[in-house]
Write a protein that holds these residues in place. Structure first.
Motif, short mmCIF file in Angstrom:
data_model
loop_
_atom_site.label_atom_id
_atom_site.label_comp_id
_atom_site.label_asym_id
_atom_site.label_seq_id
_atom_site.Cartn_x
_atom_site.Cartn_y
_atom_site.Cartn_z
N THR A 161 5.93 -7.48 -2.94
CA THR A 161 5.12 -6.35 -3.40
C THR A 161 4.26 -6.80 -4.58
O THR A 161 4.50 -7.83 -5.19
N LEU A 217 3.24 2.15 -5.02
CA LEU A 217 3.60 1.44 -3.78
C LEU A 217 5.09 1.54 -3.48
O LEU A 217 5.49 1.99 -2.39
N ALA A 248 5.92 3.74 -0.17
CA ALA A 248 5.79 2.93 1.05
C ALA A 248 7.15 2.66 1.69
O ALA A 248 8.17 2.55 1.00
N SER A 264 -7.01 -4.01 1.06
CA SER A 264 -5.60 -3.72 0.77
C SER A 264 -5.49 -2.34 0.15
O SER A 264 -6.43 -1.53 0.23
N TRP A 303 4.67 -0.99 4.64
CA TRP A 303 4.25 -2.21 3.94
C TRP A 303 4.93 -3.43 4.56
O TRP A 303 6.15 -3.57 4.51
#
Length: 457
Positions: free
Chosen positions: A120, A126, A130, A242, A266
């Protein structure tokens, strides 16, 4: 002091590398020659390449969880837990069991094959929003989640809510991300026919990757073929892009687009297990720097392989290291076992050298791209090669039979689109599955081992 008469071999990790090593040790060592111990949270080997098919419901979770107790010869002692630190000087591995107890496991030889964790970046939101795709639980959860988005969208009267629930974003244009997007898109395409209130055109899948090409390892022609398959199915593929930030109901791409979505998956690569850092040894991009024999220089009895080791790729030369693939991990496991045995018997070790045999990418249905031994295939021939490879790589006939039966049943009867609900009330985002805060620092490992020894005295 070691009062055990037989040498103790400790294998950390039950992935492709660790399991192949244990199987080889069991076959080649006599019962009285050494004690073998395997550290793993689960008593199965997860066949990761087929995880997208579990997420899409083509395969059941049990079919790709190969039982270690069925495939072993019952000589290996299995400790249910995870290694969180290694003291190579004291020759002790610190293990956190599944009941959260800390135990010290002494060894004479240790084989480090702890695998990898999801890579990551410092992207706002995130890890909170995710989903990952590295465990059976995550795959099962994603399936439930995707189907629940269809259920909730079907029941909703709010157009904005419907839009966010029917858009799905997968980050990562490697094998895992491409196959995940391909299989889950097929799932929603088939499922929406059972939802007469939903407009199929509202379902949108996005596959994005910061790289300029999709699966560049396949080469220009096959990469383009895979891209054409995905776009023909309606998957929007964006390269050179991204995630800038992620929220509970939308994600922002680095090109400025804001996509309303409740599903962000992800799969943008992996990094070596944090266990590697606990040794305080030299690393290459986070992977342990080892010799071609997979020994850790300056540390007696320590071997490392698989995703967590920078094993020199002698077939390529020029300082290249082996990519973190199942093909290399399996063959490294066999060679490490041979080298451990050679060390036990005072024989010379042999370096690892293996030329990559090719790549297979299964996109579902009759769609696939494969490159066995450099021969480029696509469509049904590639699909036959891909599935044949997976069946051969599974380690028990029971596993092969389960997978083959699942494939046939899904092809003939389709999916029931059932949500199990097993994980419905549990968090299942990236931050909930990696456990990266469980590992010790090198200093904490030494302090723990010293403290344990004082208690014993």
């Amino acid at each position: 002091m070691n009062t055990v008469t037989r040498p103790r071999i400790l294998v950390v990790g039950a992935g492709f590398a660790g399991v192949e090593c244990v199987r080889r040790l069991e076959r080649k060592l006599t019962p009285g020659e050494a004690d073998i111990t395997l550290v793993t949270p689960f008593a199965y080997q997860l066949y990761l390449p087929l995880l997208p098919q579990v997420a899409s419901g083509v395969l059941t979770p049990q079919s790709i969880a190969v039982s270690l107790r069925r495939s072993s010869r019952y000589r290996t002692r299995i400790i249910p837990g995870g290694a969180i630190g290694v003291d190579p000087k004291a020759k002790v591995c610190v293990i956190r069991t599944i009941t959260d107890e800390l135990i010290d496991e002494p060894y004479d030889y240790i084989v480090l094959a702890p695998g990898s964790v999801t890579r990551t970046f410092d992207i706002p939101g995130l890890t909170d929003h995710a989903f990952g795709m590295k465990t059976l639980a995550e795959a099962a959860y994603i399936r439930d989640h995707v189907i629940s988005q269809l259920d909730l969208a079907d029941a909703s009267q709010d157009p904005a809510e419907r839009e966010s629930r029917l858009q799905f974003v997968v980050v990562g244009g490697g094998y895992a991300g491409t196959e995940t997007a391909a299989y889950l898109q097929r799932l929603t395409h088939a499922a929406v026919q059972r939802y007469p209130r939903l407009d199929p055109s509202l379902i949108k899948w996005h596959l994005i990757d910061i790289a300029p090409k999709l699966m560049p390892e396949l080469g220009e022609k096959l990469g383009r073929s895979a891209l054409e398959v995905l776009r023909r199915r309606g998957i929007e593929v964006s390269l050179g892009v991204s995630i800038a930030k992620a929220g509970p109901t939308e994600v922002t791409f680095t090109d400025g687009r804001v996509v309303p979505t409740r599903t962000l998956i992800w799969t943008a690569g992996v990094v070596a297990s944090p266990l590697i850092a606990t040794l305080g040894a030299e690393t290459v991009k986070g992977r342990l720097a080892v010799t071609a024999e997979m020994c850790l220089p300056g540390h007696d009895g320590v071997f490392a392989l698989g995703d967590s080791a920078a094993v020199p790729d002698l077939a390529k030369g020029d300082g290249a290291v082996c990519p973190p693939t199942a093909q290399h991990a399996m063959r490294q496991g066999t060679r490490v076992a041979d080298n451990v045995i050679a060390t036990l018997r005072n024989q010379p070790m042999r370096p690892y050298e293996h030329k990559d045999l090719g790549l297979v990418v299964d996109l579902g249905g009759s769609d696939a791209v494969s490159k066995p031994l450099g021969v480029e295939l696509h469509g049904l021939p590639a699909q036959v090669v891909a599935r044949g490879y997976h069946l051969a790589a599974l380690r028990t006939n029971v596993a092969r039979t389960r997978v083959l039966t699942n494939w046939i049943l899904n092809a003939v009867a389709g999916d029931d689109f059932v949500r199990t609900g097993f994980q419905a009330r549990k968090p299942a985002k990236l931050k909930d599955f990696e456990y990266t805060d469980s590992y010790l620092t090198p200093e904490q490992v030494r302090q723990h081992v010293d403290r344990s020894r004082r208690v014993e005295l």
